[in-house]
Design a protein around this motif. Structure first.
Motif, PDB file in Angstrom:
ATOM      1  N   LYS A 120       0.839  -1.212   0.000  1.00  7.80           N
ATOM      2  CA  LYS A 120       0.000   0.000   0.000  1.00  7.80           C
ATOM      3  C   LYS A 120       0.866   1.250   0.000  1.00  7.80           C
ATOM      4  CE  LYS A 120      -3.841   2.328   2.223  1.00  7.80           C
ATOM      5  NZ  LYS A 120      -3.824   3.288   1.173  1.00  7.80           N
ATOM      6  N   GLU A 121       1.879   1.280   0.838  1.00 16.25           N
ATOM      7  CA  GLU A 121       2.787   2.429   0.889  1.00 16.25           C
ATOM      8  C   GLU A 121       3.489   2.619  -0.455  1.00 16.25           C
ATOM      9  OE1 GLU A 121       5.362   1.573   4.191  1.00 16.25           O
ATOM     10  OE2 GLU A 121       3.819   2.055   5.672  1.00 16.25           O
ATOM     11  N   PHE A 122       3.924   1.518  -1.059  1.00 13.18           N
ATOM     12  CA  PHE A 122       4.636   1.551  -2.335  1.00 13.18           C
ATOM     13  C   PHE A 122       3.751   2.126  -3.441  1.00 13.18           C
ATOM     14  CE2 PHE A 122       6.268  -0.367  -6.243  1.00 13.18           C
ATOM     15  CZ  PHE A 122       7.629  -0.146  -6.119  1.00 13.18           C
ATOM     16  N   THR A 123       2.521   1.620  -3.560  1.00 16.53           N
ATOM     17  CA  THR A 123       1.636   2.095  -4.627  1.00 16.53           C
ATOM     18  C   THR A 123       1.154   3.518  -4.355  1.00 16.53           C
ATOM     19  OG1 THR A 123      -0.239   0.940  -3.604  1.00 16.53           O
ATOM     20  CG2 THR A 123       0.862  -0.174  -5.408  1.00 16.53           C
ATOM     21  N   ASP A 124       0.881   3.855  -3.099  1.00 15.30           N
ATOM     22  CA  ASP A 124       0.475   5.224  -2.776  1.00 15.30           C
ATOM     23  C   ASP A 124       1.573   6.214  -3.154  1.00 15.30           C
ATOM     24  OD1 ASP A 124      -1.925   4.273  -1.808  1.00 15.30           O
ATOM     25  OD2 ASP A 124      -1.428   4.589   0.310  1.00 15.30           O
ATOM     26  N   LYS A 125       2.819   5.852  -2.859  1.00 10.48           N
ATOM     27  CA  LYS A 125       3.959   6.715  -3.196  1.00 10.48           C
ATOM     28  C   LYS A 125       4.076   6.863  -4.711  1.00 10.48           C
ATOM     29  CE  LYS A 125       8.954   7.094  -2.760  1.00 10.48           C
ATOM     30  NZ  LYS A 125      10.179   6.361  -2.525  1.00 10.48           N
ATOM     31  N   PHE A 126       3.916   5.760  -5.431  1.00 13.07           N
ATOM     32  CA  PHE A 126       4.005   5.796  -6.893  1.00 13.07           C
ATOM     33  C   PHE A 126       2.933   6.730  -7.473  1.00 13.07           C
ATOM     34  CE2 PHE A 126       2.560   4.308 -11.035  1.00 13.07           C
ATOM     35  CZ  PHE A 126       3.735   4.349 -11.760  1.00 13.07           C
ATOM     36  N   VAL A 127       1.708   6.579  -7.011  1.00 11.78           N
ATOM     37  CA  VAL A 127       0.604   7.401  -7.518  1.00 11.78           C
ATOM     38  C   VAL A 127       0.860   8.874  -7.202  1.00 11.78           C
ATOM     39  CG1 VAL A 127      -1.852   7.924  -7.232  1.00 11.78           C
ATOM     40  CG2 VAL A 127      -1.118   5.559  -7.506  1.00 11.78           C
ATOM     41  N   GLU A 128       1.306   9.166  -5.999  1.00 16.25           N
ATOM     42  CA  GLU A 128       1.587  10.562  -5.628  1.00 16.25           C
ATOM     43  C   GLU A 128       2.710  11.146  -6.473  1.00 16.25           C
ATOM     44  OE1 GLU A 128      -0.246  12.654  -3.808  1.00 16.25           O
ATOM     45  OE2 GLU A 128      -1.594  10.926  -3.750  1.00 16.25           O
ATOM     46  N   GLU A 129       3.742  10.351  -6.759  1.00 15.91           N
ATOM     47  CA  GLU A 129       4.836  10.822  -7.612  1.00 15.91           C
ATOM     48  C   GLU A 129       4.330  11.132  -9.016  1.00 15.91           C
ATOM     49  OE1 GLU A 129       7.751   7.710  -7.329  1.00 15.91           O
ATOM     50  OE2 GLU A 129       8.528   8.447  -5.415  1.00 15.91           O
ATOM     51  N   GLN A 130       3.473  10.268  -9.545  1.00 13.76           N
ATOM     52  CA  GLN A 130       2.906  10.499 -10.879  1.00 13.76           C
ATOM     53  C   GLN A 130       2.059  11.767 -10.889  1.00 13.76           C
ATOM     54  OE1 GLN A 130       4.916   8.383 -12.860  1.00 13.76           O
ATOM     55  NE2 GLN A 130       3.113   8.612 -14.114  1.00 13.76           N
ATOM     56  N   LYS A 131       1.242  11.937  -9.866  1.00 11.16           N
ATOM     57  CA  LYS A 131       0.402  13.134  -9.788  1.00 11.16           C
ATOM     58  C   LYS A 131       1.266  14.393  -9.729  1.00 11.16           C
ATOM     59  CE  LYS A 131      -3.658  11.168  -7.461  1.00 11.16           C
ATOM     60  NZ  LYS A 131      -4.436  11.189  -6.213  1.00 11.16           N
TER      61      LYS A 131
END
Length: 149
Positions: A120-131
């Motif tokens: 969850k932390e990994f995917t949340d970080k990825f999505v935030e970086e993309q945004k």
């Protein structure tokens, strides 16, 4: 005659003890099985909900990018810049174990609670970086609010 009665009583007690032990063992097995099933279902439900939320977010993100690519000229957007924001392959590379390795085997033994938390932390970080990377484009197109949760 009394010794026959005592012998029968002793046999009956042994039989009863065996039946009680067998029933206890069977009850333990059934209870353990039900517990495993409940824990598995709970873990599955949690992982499914988390996976669905991530997939939905990534799909929405890519949908916005693809729509902007079609409308790039009318919105004065750079289609090459938009392409850098698109998430190329949402099925691979978002695994916290593999961290981008396309030949992921995901066989690293970890307890599921830690694995789920890390993912969850990994995917949340990825999505935030993309945004963050693409926010200037979304702001220019007037679509930033679409990506807010």
């Amino acid at each position: 005659m009394e010794s026959d009665s005592e012998g029968e009583k002793e046999i009956a007690e042994r039989d009863f003890d065996k039946v009680r032990k067998d029933l206890s063992t069977q009850g333990f097995r059934e209870g353990a099985e039900k517990g495993h099933e409940a824990a598995f279902q709970s873990g599955f439900d949690s992982g499914y909900a988390q996976g669905f939320q991530t997939a939905f977010t990534l799909g929405k993100f890519n949908g916005i990018i693809e729509t902007l690519k079609v409308k790039a000229d009318s919105l004065s957007l750079d289609s090459l810049e938009l392409e850098t924001c698109r998430i190329a392959d949402t099925r691979h590379g978002l695994c916290s174990i593999c961290s981008g390795n396309s030949s992921c085997s995901c066989k690293t033994p970890k307890d599921t609670a830690t694995l789920s938390k890390n993912q969850k932390e990994f995917t949340d970080k990825f999505v935030e970086e993309q945004k963050s990377k693409c926010n200037p484009i979304f702001e220019k197109a007037g679509l930033r609010s679409l990506l807010e949760d």
